[in-house]
Motif scaffolding. Sequence first.
Motif, PDB file in Angstrom:
ATOM      1  N   LEU A   1     -29.490  -6.195 -21.717  1.00 20.92           N
ATOM      2  CA  LEU A   1     -29.609  -6.418 -20.280  1.00 20.92           C
ATOM      3  C   LEU A   1     -30.530  -7.597 -20.012  1.00 20.92           C
ATOM      4  CD1 LEU A   1     -29.998  -2.735 -19.006  1.00 20.92           C
ATOM      5  CD2 LEU A   1     -27.968  -4.176 -18.847  1.00 20.92           C
ATOM      6  N   PRO A   2     -30.193  -8.478 -19.081  1.00 26.01           N
ATOM      7  CA  PRO A   2     -31.145  -9.515 -18.663  1.00 26.01           C
ATOM      8  C   PRO A   2     -32.440  -8.845 -18.180  1.00 26.01           C
ATOM      9  CG  PRO A   2     -28.973  -9.894 -17.707  1.00 26.01           C
ATOM     10  CD  PRO A   2     -28.929  -8.542 -18.339  1.00 26.01           C
ATOM     11  N   ASP A   3     -33.558  -9.534 -18.368  1.00 28.27           N
ATOM     12  CA  ASP A   3     -34.853  -8.944 -18.019  1.00 28.27           C
ATOM     13  C   ASP A   3     -34.906  -8.347 -16.613  1.00 28.27           C
ATOM     14  OD1 ASP A   3     -35.954  -9.325 -20.469  1.00 28.27           O
ATOM     15  OD2 ASP A   3     -36.960 -11.221 -19.964  1.00 28.27           O
ATOM     16  N   PRO A   4     -34.385  -9.011 -15.590  1.00 30.41           N
ATOM     17  CA  PRO A   4     -34.473  -8.413 -14.250  1.00 30.41           C
ATOM     18  C   PRO A   4     -33.726  -7.084 -14.126  1.00 30.41           C
ATOM     19  CG  PRO A   4     -33.947 -10.753 -14.101  1.00 30.41           C
ATOM     20  CD  PRO A   4     -33.793 -10.367 -15.535  1.00 30.41           C
ATOM     21  N   LEU A   5     -32.781  -6.838 -15.048  1.00 33.65           N
ATOM     22  CA  LEU A   5     -31.974  -5.617 -14.963  1.00 33.65           C
ATOM     23  C   LEU A   5     -32.456  -4.520 -15.916  1.00 33.65           C
ATOM     24  CD1 LEU A   5     -28.326  -7.057 -14.769  1.00 33.65           C
ATOM     25  CD2 LEU A   5     -29.928  -6.581 -12.906  1.00 33.65           C
ATOM     26  N   ARG A   6     -33.562  -4.760 -16.624  1.00 32.33           N
ATOM     27  CA  ARG A   6     -34.043  -3.764 -17.587  1.00 32.33           C
ATOM     28  C   ARG A   6     -34.253  -2.375 -16.972  1.00 32.33           C
ATOM     29  NH1 ARG A   6     -36.046  -6.115 -22.388  1.00 32.33           N
ATOM     30  NH2 ARG A   6     -34.385  -7.587 -22.976  1.00 32.33           N
ATOM     31  N   PRO A   7     -34.712  -2.260 -15.701  1.00 27.34           N
ATOM     32  CA  PRO A   7     -34.868  -0.916 -15.120  1.00 27.34           C
ATOM     33  C   PRO A   7     -33.580  -0.109 -15.076  1.00 27.34           C
ATOM     34  CG  PRO A   7     -36.072  -2.534 -13.814  1.00 27.34           C
ATOM     35  CD  PRO A   7     -35.250  -3.302 -14.806  1.00 27.34           C
ATOM     36  N   LEU A   8     -32.420  -0.773 -15.141  1.00 29.01           N
ATOM     37  CA  LEU A   8     -31.163  -0.025 -15.171  1.00 29.01           C
ATOM     38  C   LEU A   8     -31.098   0.912 -16.363  1.00 29.01           C
ATOM     39  CD1 LEU A   8     -28.456  -2.664 -14.165  1.00 29.01           C
ATOM     40  CD2 LEU A   8     -29.064  -0.595 -12.902  1.00 29.01           C
ATOM     41  N   SER A   9     -31.654   0.485 -17.481  1.00 21.69           N
ATOM     42  CA  SER A   9     -31.637   1.319 -18.682  1.00 21.69           C
ATOM     43  C   SER A   9     -32.456   2.590 -18.470  1.00 21.69           C
ATOM     44  CB  SER A   9     -32.181   0.535 -19.875  1.00 21.69           C
ATOM     45  OG  SER A   9     -32.171   1.334 -21.035  1.00 21.69           O
ATOM     46  N   ASP A  10     -33.638   2.454 -17.861  1.00 23.93           N
ATOM     47  CA  ASP A  10     -34.472   3.629 -17.589  1.00 23.93           C
ATOM     48  C   ASP A  10     -33.775   4.579 -16.617  1.00 23.93           C
ATOM     49  OD1 ASP A  10     -36.480   2.607 -19.214  1.00 23.93           O
ATOM     50  OD2 ASP A  10     -37.450   1.550 -17.550  1.00 23.93           O
ATOM     51  N   LEU A  11     -33.129   4.014 -15.600  1.00 23.21           N
ATOM     52  CA  LEU A  11     -32.419   4.842 -14.631  1.00 23.21           C
ATOM     53  C   LEU A  11     -31.258   5.579 -15.288  1.00 23.21           C
ATOM     54  CD1 LEU A  11     -32.330   2.384 -11.598  1.00 23.21           C
ATOM     55  CD2 LEU A  11     -33.625   4.525 -11.712  1.00 23.21           C
ATOM     56  N   ALA A  12     -30.571   4.912 -16.221  1.00 23.10           N
ATOM     57  CA  ALA A  12     -29.420   5.534 -16.881  1.00 23.10           C
ATOM     58  C   ALA A  12     -29.853   6.636 -17.828  1.00 23.10           C
ATOM     59  CB  ALA A  12     -28.622   4.473 -17.637  1.00 23.10           C
ATOM     60  N   ARG A  13     -31.034   6.488 -18.437  1.00 25.43           N
ATOM     61  CA  ARG A  13     -31.486   7.449 -19.443  1.00 25.43           C
ATOM     62  C   ARG A  13     -32.169   8.666 -18.840  1.00 25.43           C
ATOM     63  NH1 ARG A  13     -29.048   6.931 -24.342  1.00 25.43           N
ATOM     64  NH2 ARG A  13     -28.393   4.771 -24.489  1.00 25.43           N
TER      65      ARG A  13
ATOM     66  N   ALA B   1     -36.188  -0.633  -5.665  1.00 28.96           N
ATOM     67  CA  ALA B   1     -36.421   0.561  -4.849  1.00 28.96           C
ATOM     68  C   ALA B   1     -36.059   1.821  -5.625  1.00 28.96           C
ATOM     69  CB  ALA B   1     -35.610   0.480  -3.558  1.00 28.96           C
ATOM     70  N   ALA B   2     -34.938   1.795  -6.354  1.00 29.58           N
ATOM     71  CA  ALA B   2     -34.528   2.969  -7.126  1.00 29.58           C
ATOM     72  C   ALA B   2     -35.511   3.259  -8.252  1.00 29.58           C
ATOM     73  CB  ALA B   2     -33.123   2.753  -7.691  1.00 29.58           C
ATOM     74  N   ALA B   3     -35.982   2.194  -8.931  1.00 30.96           N
ATOM     75  CA  ALA B   3     -36.944   2.383 -10.019  1.00 30.96           C
ATOM     76  C   ALA B   3     -38.268   2.917  -9.484  1.00 30.96           C
ATOM     77  CB  ALA B   3     -37.154   1.066 -10.759  1.00 30.96           C
ATOM     78  N   ASP B   4     -38.715   2.391  -8.347  1.00 33.22           N
ATOM     79  CA  ASP B   4     -39.963   2.883  -7.745  1.00 33.22           C
ATOM     80  C   ASP B   4     -39.821   4.339  -7.315  1.00 33.22           C
ATOM     81  OD1 ASP B   4     -41.087   0.427  -8.151  1.00 33.22           O
ATOM     82  OD2 ASP B   4     -40.901  -0.250  -6.064  1.00 33.22           O
ATOM     83  N   ASP B   5     -38.657   4.682  -6.762  1.00 30.93           N
ATOM     84  CA  ASP B   5     -38.428   6.054  -6.327  1.00 30.93           C
ATOM     85  C   ASP B   5     -38.473   7.007  -7.516  1.00 30.93           C
ATOM     86  OD1 ASP B   5     -37.398   7.879  -4.028  1.00 30.93           O
ATOM     87  OD2 ASP B   5     -36.049   8.300  -5.699  1.00 30.93           O
ATOM     88  N   LEU B   6     -37.862   6.610  -8.633  1.00 29.88           N
ATOM     89  CA  LEU B   6     -37.902   7.456  -9.829  1.00 29.88           C
ATOM     90  C   LEU B   6     -39.325   7.603 -10.345  1.00 29.88           C
ATOM     91  CD1 LEU B   6     -36.476   9.045 -12.073  1.00 29.88           C
ATOM     92  CD2 LEU B   6     -36.162   6.883 -13.303  1.00 29.88           C
ATOM     93  N   ASP B   7     -40.083   6.516 -10.333  1.00 37.76           N
ATOM     94  CA  ASP B   7     -41.468   6.589 -10.803  1.00 37.76           C
ATOM     95  C   ASP B   7     -42.286   7.544  -9.943  1.00 37.76           C
ATOM     96  OD1 ASP B   7     -43.759   5.453 -12.466  1.00 37.76           O
ATOM     97  OD2 ASP B   7     -44.441   4.981 -10.434  1.00 37.76           O
ATOM     98  N   HIS B   8     -42.100   7.472  -8.622  1.00 37.06           N
ATOM     99  CA  HIS B   8     -42.809   8.383  -7.723  1.00 37.06           C
ATOM    100  C   HIS B   8     -42.380   9.823  -7.978  1.00 37.06           C
ATOM    101  CE1 HIS B   8     -44.752   9.927  -4.136  1.00 37.06           C
ATOM    102  NE2 HIS B   8     -43.593  10.489  -3.769  1.00 37.06           N
ATOM    103  N   TYR B   9     -41.077  10.020  -8.186  1.00 38.07           N
ATOM    104  CA  TYR B   9     -40.561  11.361  -8.460  1.00 38.07           C
ATOM    105  C   TYR B   9     -41.178  11.923  -9.749  1.00 38.07           C
ATOM    106  CZ  TYR B   9     -37.135  15.006  -9.661  1.00 38.07           C
ATOM    107  OH  TYR B   9     -36.535  16.190 -10.001  1.00 38.07           O
ATOM    108  N   MET B  10     -41.332  11.074 -10.748  1.00 43.14           N
ATOM    109  CA  MET B  10     -41.814  11.536 -12.051  1.00 43.14           C
ATOM    110  C   MET B  10     -43.316  11.804 -12.077  1.00 43.14           C
ATOM    111  SD  MET B  10     -39.191  11.714 -14.133  1.00 43.14           S
ATOM    112  CE  MET B  10     -39.855  11.581 -15.793  1.00 43.14           C
ATOM    113  N   THR B  11     -44.062  11.113 -11.251  1.00 42.60           N
ATOM    114  CA  THR B  11     -45.525  11.177 -11.364  1.00 42.60           C
ATOM    115  C   THR B  11     -46.218  11.848 -10.187  1.00 42.60           C
ATOM    116  OG1 THR B  11     -45.706   8.968 -10.387  1.00 42.60           O
ATOM    117  CG2 THR B  11     -45.570   9.109 -12.801  1.00 42.60           C
ATOM    118  N   GLY B  12     -45.563  11.946  -9.037  1.00 41.34           N
ATOM    119  CA  GLY B  12     -46.217  12.488  -7.858  1.00 41.34           C
ATOM    120  C   GLY B  12     -46.325  14.005  -7.911  1.00 41.34           C
ATOM    121  N   ASP B  13     -47.269  14.543  -7.120  1.00 40.65           N
ATOM    122  CA  ASP B  13     -47.409  15.995  -7.021  1.00 40.65           C
ATOM    123  C   ASP B  13     -46.227  16.575  -6.254  1.00 40.65           C
ATOM    124  OD1 ASP B  13     -49.744  15.916  -8.399  1.00 40.65           O
ATOM    125  OD2 ASP B  13     -51.054  16.259  -6.670  1.00 40.65           O
TER     126      ASP B  13
END
Length: 872
Positions: free
Chosen positions: A13-25, A81-93
Amino acid sequence: MKAIRRLTVRPVLPDPLRPLSDLARNLRWSWHPETRDLFQSVDPECWTASGHDPVRLLGTVRPARLAELAEDRSFLRRLTAAADDLDHYMTGDRWYQAQPGRLPAAVAYFSPEFGITAALPQYSGGLGILAGDHLKAASDLGVPLVGVGLLYRHGYFRQSLSRDGWQQEHYPVLDPHELPLAPLKEADGTPAHVALALPGGRELRARVWLAQVGRVPLLLLDSDVEENDPGERGVTDRLYGGGSEHRLLQEMLLGIGGVRAVRTYCRLTGHAAPEVFHTNEGHAGFLGLERIAELCDEGLEFGAALEAVRAGTVFTTHTPVPAGIDRFDRELVARHFGPDSELPRIDVERVLRLGMETYPGGEPNLFNMAVMGLRLAQRANGVSLLHGGVSRGMFAGLWPGFDADEVPITSVTNGVHAPTWVAPEVFRLGARQIGVQRAEDALAVGGSDRWDSVADIPDQDIWELRRTLRAQLVDEVRERLRASWRQRGAGAAELGWIDDVLDPDVLTIGFARRVPSYKRLTLMLRDRERLTELLLHPERPVQIVVAGKAHPADDGGKRLVQELVRFADDPRVRHRIVFLPDYGMAMAQKLYPGCDIWLNNPLRPLEACGTSGMKAALNGCLNLSVLDGWWDEWYQPDFGWAIPTADGIGTDPDRRDAMEANALYDLLEQRITPRFYERGASGLPDRWLEMVRRTLSLLGPKVLAGRMVREYVERLYTPAAEAHRAMDRDSARGLAEWKARVRAAWPGVSVDHVETSAATASAELGTTLVLRVRVKLGDLAPEDVEVQAVSGRVDSEDRITDAAKVPLKPVGGPDLEGRWAYEGPLALDRTGPFGYTVRVLPAHRLLASGVETGLVAVPSGDLVAAGGPVMR
């Protein structure tokens, strides 16, 4: 030409699209619409071709398209926005982090199957879908769960039909590298493994794969590794496949290997060690043995280790019939444990005693996985209120001397993960009323008794939504039906009739589930002419969509499928009734929303819970069901219809089917179809829409997996964690020694004398009598026991019903004959026939209940006759 070796080439994946891999996994995409929409926009055609699987999508999209997206500012903003939302979902109370008290640091949840998404086909039916929904709901609530299962290289079978309608099975090979999985790795980068010792010096090794289910890690064990011999490589080949030894090895790997995998995962990641272990059905029961072995290795004796393990274990049973439980020959189990096999430090006889059916009616040479699960868990539950009662009766032999309603098996009614099963169109309609965030919280976390905002949605909007969903189902059915007929050998030229199959304006009934005989797939065919008249009624027709798989070894189930298929092939009715092969999650997510009625007609009470009707209800579909499982608990006329049953003792099975089928036809003809087609002043089916509205607002909050997991946390996980913490080494030793002493002394415990202050055989309501008892305790002391008065209404045979239990207090003793005196009040708080008895139970602060030991002393027959009057 056939390739001699297969490998997976991953895209760069091109660097700007690397978060797609985290979202897919992270499998949260499977229940998060915005993330799925993002992947669809990468390449809509590839998204469809991939079966809506982001991992496959990224492996097939053209590099030129990826380069284009890397320069697309609009897409990159959505990706951020999707990557930030996942990060908040994973780490927030979340809900769990806001609860008072000391909740479990972690819970390990073991199941033989998990239905997370069609992209990870590791499920066969309700047990797996329930387990997947449990993990997703735990993630949404922030519960620190770790899932444990097996990775089946063939998953469960794919189903197709022969030309004459016979079920065909296909087992496609799954490559873990093409699934949303990652290998668990040691610090040096090598794959993490667990190993089990087998007879004859052999070894069973398994790699550990990790699926990230939102916040919840799911560990899947895979025996298809080069270090194993061919036989061992095939242990995790198929879900519920193979003979007895094959199944035993699968269950040893799941339970024993699963605990070792959890320990490895916690060591490598720093995840908190589980304080509670949850066994989802008996398949994973061997986990308790491994935990006992761990404590024995640390110097604890077997009895003390058993008590320590029991304290922190929860066991859930899902079957209402003994035939649904895995049972193994005693000698087969004995061969796989002991000095030259697994767990050599534990005497094999101790292992066997945990699972042997040593109770009246049991098979003395069979090792019962559910029995072991119950003996290794201090807390157990069924999966609906009715099923809890059925389970207490089924396993009452483990607690002799106690009424079935006192058997220590409670119930937590199953729920379904609404974000997975609610159609996007339904969610958007709700979000329009209360906002996206509140709608997400209502579906994922729950907590309210009613969704009152549904009342504000106009009838026209609900009706248009229902028609839209019905029309989508019609399109889906035609597409799947055409593919099925092509597989059956039909040519394109003979399939023009499929364009007229189903009608988006006709009352649509859904029936989809596994096909064991008790679910009665073909009950609807009992009177074929009557069914045909319903399908072809000129003013009030119905149409039926049916799906389901029979177990590969169940020829009886396959015959039921063939019978249904042959009826649906009839040119007279084939535009009104269809059978869709290969029922799975992807099909179900279209089927539930598109139906108006969800049909369920099992033999009562053989449906432990049954959650398909819950998923349908969350989409505004009304239930038409036998009062079994969850429907028995929550049925109201507002939510649908109850099919009358003829489940009395002695009813001939054929006559029973005839009576219940007739009741089903009557409901459809006289009540259901008129209500659907009847129009009010607005031109809409007002009475039908009111039922849809009440189903959504009143039943919706009950059926949520969020509600279910909260109940597990509050009623089972937290008490189990508290018991686990209280069971330190000294306490475990003390409890084990106390139990051994009490069991040895119990033959000397008896009730010798009972009297009350009542002078006659009748008394007035509100009277309080004084109950005096003398008991022999033998070598025990008063602090070892509790003497109880048990009272309540009595039936014609003087059996106490709806019993109240009151502890009596010691008032003196021992006398010259070694008897202790107890006394207490007996309140006559009910009119009519009233009776009482007394009993002695073991008592200890670390017992979950007085019933736990299965020991009880009651008055002898002579004493009962002289013990006082029965109030009538």
